[in-house]
Design an enzyme around this catalytic site. Structure first.
Site, PDB file in Angstrom:
ATOM      1  N   ASP A   2     -19.396  -8.028 -99.999  1.00  0.00           N
ATOM      2  CA  ASP A   2     -18.837  -7.473 -98.155  1.00  0.00           C
ATOM      3  C   ASP A   2     -17.737  -6.766 -98.266  1.00  0.00           C
ATOM      4  OD1 ASP A   2     -18.364  -8.893 -95.591  1.00  0.00           O
ATOM      5  OD2 ASP A   2     -16.921 -10.427 -96.290  1.00  0.00           O
ATOM      6  N   GLY A   3     -16.918  -6.147 -97.121  1.00  0.00           N
ATOM      7  CA  GLY A   3     -15.837  -5.312 -97.297  1.00  0.00           C
ATOM      8  C   GLY A   3     -15.986  -4.131 -97.113  1.00  0.00           C
ATOM      9  N   TRP A   7     -13.314  -1.077 -95.422  1.00  0.00           N
ATOM     10  CA  TRP A   7     -13.380  -0.078 -96.039  1.00  0.00           C
ATOM     11  C   TRP A   7     -13.364   1.116 -95.258  1.00  0.00           C
ATOM     12  CZ3 TRP A   7     -15.800   4.056 -97.842  1.00  0.00           C
ATOM     13  CH2 TRP A   7     -15.305   4.623 -98.742  1.00  0.00           C
ATOM     14  N   ARG A  15     -18.802   3.486 -90.014  1.00  0.00           N
ATOM     15  CA  ARG A  15     -19.043   1.982 -90.458  1.00  0.00           C
ATOM     16  C   ARG A  15     -20.203   2.026 -91.755  1.00  0.00           C
ATOM     17  NH1 ARG A  15     -17.736  -3.394 -89.502  1.00  0.00           N
ATOM     18  NH2 ARG A  15     -19.330  -3.807 -90.393  1.00  0.00           N
ATOM     19  N   HIS A  19     -20.975   1.396 -96.567  1.00  0.00           N
ATOM     20  CA  HIS A  19     -22.026   0.968 -96.376  1.00  0.00           C
ATOM     21  C   HIS A  19     -23.033   1.585 -97.862  1.00  0.00           C
ATOM     22  CE1 HIS A  19     -22.650  -2.314 -93.668  1.00  0.00           C
ATOM     23  NE2 HIS A  19     -22.213  -1.647 -92.830  1.00  0.00           N
ATOM     24  N   LEU A 113     -33.559  -7.805-117.368  1.00  0.00           N
ATOM     25  CA  LEU A 113     -32.479  -7.891-116.731  1.00  0.00           C
ATOM     26  C   LEU A 113     -33.154  -7.890-115.092  1.00  0.00           C
ATOM     27  CD1 LEU A 113     -29.332  -8.819-115.238  1.00  0.00           C
ATOM     28  CD2 LEU A 113     -29.873  -6.337-113.881  1.00  0.00           C
TER      29      LEU A 113
HETATM   30  C1  IPE Z   1     -21.667  -5.202 -96.427  1.00  0.00           C
HETATM   31  O1  IPE Z   1     -19.776  -5.103 -95.773  1.00  0.00           O
HETATM   32  C2  IPE Z   1     -21.680  -6.329 -95.569  1.00  0.00           C
HETATM   33  C3  IPE Z   1     -23.117  -6.171 -95.033  1.00  0.00           C
HETATM   34  C4  IPE Z   1     -23.686  -6.974 -94.468  1.00  0.00           C
HETATM   35  C5  IPE Z   1     -23.955  -5.237 -95.519  1.00  0.00           C
HETATM   36  P1  IPE Z   1     -19.295  -5.576 -94.155  1.00  0.00           P
HETATM   37  O2  IPE Z   1     -20.773  -4.771 -93.372  1.00  0.00           O
HETATM   38  O3  IPE Z   1     -19.770  -7.017 -93.646  1.00  0.00           O
HETATM   39  O4  IPE Z   1     -17.541  -5.737 -94.155  1.00  0.00           O
HETATM   40  P2  IPE Z   1     -16.914  -6.138 -93.003  1.00  0.00           P
HETATM   41  O5  IPE Z   1     -16.697  -7.317 -93.521  1.00  0.00           O
HETATM   42  O6  IPE Z   1     -16.806  -5.795 -91.776  1.00  0.00           O
HETATM   43  O7  IPE Z   1     -15.466  -4.938 -93.827  1.00  0.00           O
HETATM   44 MG    MG Z   2     -18.116  -8.789 -93.768  1.00  0.00          MG
END
Ligand code: IPE
Ligand code: MG
Length: 227
Positions: A2-3, A7, A15, A19, A113
């Site tokens: 998450d995040g 970022w 956004r 990703h 793995l």
């Molecule tokens: C990645 O983070 C999670 C996915 C669904 C790929 P987010 O897209 O939820 O990032 P935030 O929470 O908006 O920062």
């Molecule tokens: Mg998120």
């Protein structure tokens, strides 16, 4: 993981940029897992609920999924990784489904793995699909199930339950991840945003995990006696 969005926002980037950066961190964590001797790594890449995001973000995420699979699969296979994708796969477009099927086949002989990408995945979906299979089996004459028979129908029955959950991005919740399987997992929450997640942070999580005493309902004294 998450995040990504935050970022990117902090850098005045779309956004999508978060990703893409997030995908790079996936590669790093896979390599660190192999180096640490971890046998099972499961990544929550896209939840059942993420379909509710704006259509253009969903389509970017799908495109990233396709391009990363295409780009990475040969190296993964070479490095002994067995890839599985778990979730409501039929929600994906045919091209992605084919890629997933091929990648799973191509890596099926590996066992260094076990890498699982949980995509279009939700813990409640998983429990319901297991219950539906149980109902069908019961109607066909199977006995009433206990925990083990139930767990055998969950989508990750090939793997042991997770020992450690790492959630990046500052939230302290499970958000419908492996809700059945996480019953005894150690939960590691960090404020670090996924695109900033580094080897040091991963090592810190593993070191924290190593200090946990895992009692599974027993007392410390009982554990000391067993050794
Ligand atoms: C990645 O983070 C999670 C996915 C669904 C790929 P987010 O897209 O939820 O990032 P935030 O929470 O908006 O920062
Ligand atoms: Mg998120």
């Amino acid at each position: 993981m998450d995040g990504n969005g935050r970022w990117a926002k902090a850098r005045h980037l779309p956004r999508v940029a978060g990703h893409s950066r997030g995908v790079e961190k996936v590669r790093a964590v896979i390599e660190a897992s192999i180096a640490s001797g971890i046998e099972y790594l499961s990544l929550f890449a896209f939840s059942s609920e993420n379909w509710r995001r704006p259509a253009d973000e969903v389509s970017v995420l799908m495109r990233l999924f396709v391009s990363s699979l295409q780009k990475e699969i040969d190296a993964l296979v070479r490095n002994g990784v067995r890839l599985r994708v778990v979730g409501q796969i039929d929600a994906f477009e045919p091209r992605l489904r084919e890629l997933i099927a091929r990648a799973q086949e191509q890596s099926a002989h590996n066992s260094r793995l076990h890498l699982t990408i949980c995509a279009s995945y939700g813990g409640r979906w998983d429990i319901v699909q297991a219950a539906q299979r149980l109902v069908a089996d019961y109607a066909a004459g199977a006995a009433l199930p206990g925990e083990q028979e139930f767990a055998r129908r969950l989508s990750m029955s090939f793997a042991p339950d997770p020992d450690l959950l790492i959630r990046t991005g500052g939230e302290r919740r499970i958000s419908n991840f492996l809700i059945w399987q996480l019953a005894y997992a150690e939960l590691f929450f960090t404020d670090v945003l996924w695109p900033d997640f580094q080897g040091e942070e991963f090592a810190a999580a593993l070191a924290w995990y190593a200090q946990r005493e895992r009692r599974f309902g027993r007392t410390s004294e009982q554990l000391a006696r067993v050794g």
